[in-house]
Design a protein around this motif. Structure first.
Motif, PDB file in Angstrom:
ATOM      1  N   UNK A  71      74.723 137.305 -34.266  1.00  0.00           N
ATOM      2  CA  UNK A  71      75.369 136.985 -32.988  1.00  0.00           C
ATOM      3  C   UNK A  71      74.990 137.995 -31.906  1.00  0.00           C
ATOM      4  N   UNK A  72      75.126 139.286 -32.237  1.00  0.00           N
ATOM      5  CA  UNK A  72      74.882 140.336 -31.255  1.00  0.00           C
ATOM      6  C   UNK A  72      73.435 140.406 -30.818  1.00  0.00           C
ATOM      7  N   UNK A  73      72.515 140.348 -31.782  1.00  0.00           N
ATOM      8  CA  UNK A  73      71.094 140.482 -31.455  1.00  0.00           C
ATOM      9  C   UNK A  73      70.631 139.306 -30.606  1.00  0.00           C
ATOM     10  N   UNK A  74      71.058 138.082 -30.961  1.00  0.00           N
ATOM     11  CA  UNK A  74      70.661 136.904 -30.189  1.00  0.00           C
ATOM     12  C   UNK A  74      71.211 136.988 -28.756  1.00  0.00           C
ATOM     13  N   UNK A  75      72.498 137.286 -28.628  1.00  0.00           N
ATOM     14  CA  UNK A  75      73.101 137.361 -27.294  1.00  0.00           C
ATOM     15  C   UNK A  75      72.442 138.456 -26.460  1.00  0.00           C
ATOM     16  N   UNK A  76      72.210 139.597 -27.077  1.00  0.00           N
ATOM     17  CA  UNK A  76      71.582 140.726 -26.383  1.00  0.00           C
ATOM     18  C   UNK A  76      70.175 140.348 -25.909  1.00  0.00           C
ATOM     19  N   UNK A 136      68.861 137.285 -25.369  1.00  0.00           N
ATOM     20  CA  UNK A 136      68.873 136.273 -24.303  1.00  0.00           C
ATOM     21  C   UNK A 136      69.258 136.920 -22.970  1.00  0.00           C
ATOM     22  N   UNK A 137      70.266 137.808 -23.015  1.00  0.00           N
ATOM     23  CA  UNK A 137      70.695 138.480 -21.784  1.00  0.00           C
ATOM     24  C   UNK A 137      69.576 139.308 -21.167  1.00  0.00           C
TER      25      UNK A 137
END
Lengths: 56, 228
Positions: free
Chosen positions: A43-48, A50-51
């Motif tokens: 979750x964290x790596x994907x969101x980070x 994309x941001x």
């Protein structure tokens, strides 16, 4: 401080489910921990990622 | 009616243990003195030593449950305050939570295969990353052992609460929003409490992930169910 304390009273409930849990205690705990690490990482790596792409 | 008094005594013992270890942790700056871990272990030892069953100890727990529900409602306040930030990052938030929640189901499924668990044990563990209310319903619906599901959800939450900070560092997750949703998606309410301590942005993102993660998990489960 009240919310962490609630975790404790719920956690004490583990003493009642001990019998059912015992049958697959080790796999259950290992699965719970590994899954938590997996979900947090994914979750964290994907969101980070994309941001960061958006900001550029 | 002696139960309420025993329950009150038990809860005071728990509170006492919690306060002592919180003070020790602060004084020695050591994570080892976790008030949550010691609170649970020492309370269980205390109850076993005095032959008090959990349902008597937890007699007042119903009311504590109300407090937790009320406290969860308070999570909406930082969520509201951080609304513009969350709106701005809607795409990474939704994608992160969707893929993260799905990875939870896939992870539990694969690990259950590796450990050779039976179907009942698998569906019991499946809702591990979901908040307890939804996890209980999911487990019951799928034919799991509900009390064990609750136990596993608690183990997940405690683990997330205790190790969220080192894990985030380990995965090099930088932005507060990404940190928050990572915590909320992986370790529901207990993790969100930690996220709140880290900051309002983290807390708001975590509460959102807690809710969206549960919804997405149920939807994914329903879709998977249609195909088997």
């Amino acid at each position: 401080m009240i919310m962490p304390l609630l975790i404790v009273t719920m956690g004490v409930g583990l003493m009642d489910t001990w019998g059912d849990l015992q049958a697959f205690l080790i796999p259950a705990i290992v699965i719970a921990i590994l899954t938590t690490i997996l979900v947090l990482g994914v979750t964290g790596v994907i969101a980070d990622a994309i941001m960061r792409r958006y900001e550029k | 009616m002696i139960e309420p008094w025993i329950s009150l005594g038990g809860l005071l013992v728990t509170t006492g243990i919690y306060i002592v270890f919180a003070a020790l942790k602060k004084k020695y700056q050591k994570e080892f003195f976790s008030p949550i871990i010691f609170g649970i272990i020492l309370t269980i030892l205390f109850l076993v030593a005095f032959g008090i069953p959990y349902n008597v100890y937890n007699y007042l727990g119903e009311y504590i449950g109300y407090l937790l529900t009320a406290a969860i409602t308070c999570l909406a306040i930082p969520l509201y305050k951080q609304l513009p930030l969350l709106k701005k990052n809607l795409k990474p938030i939704i994608l992160g939570i969707a893929i993260g929640s799905t990875s939870s189901l896939v992870g539990v499924y694969l690990l259950s295969l590796i450990f050779g668990l039976n179907n009942i044990q698998l569906v019991t563990l499946l809702p591990t990353s979901v908040t307890s209310g939804v996890a209980v319903e999911m487990s019951r619906e799928l034919g799991g052992i509900v009390p064990v599901t609750i136990a596993v959800v608690i183990v997940t939450g405690i683990f997330g609460n205790l190790f969220a900070v080192p894990m985030l560092k380990w995965f090099k997750i930088k932005s507060p929003v990404a940190k928050g949703i990572a915590i909320g998606a992986s370790s529901h309410v207990f993790g969100t409490i930690k996220a709140m301590e880290m900051g309002e942005k983290e807390g708001a993102a975590s509460s959102l992930a807690l809710v969206l993660g549960a919804i997405i998990t149920v939807i994914v489960m329903a879709i998977v169910y249609l195909f088997i």
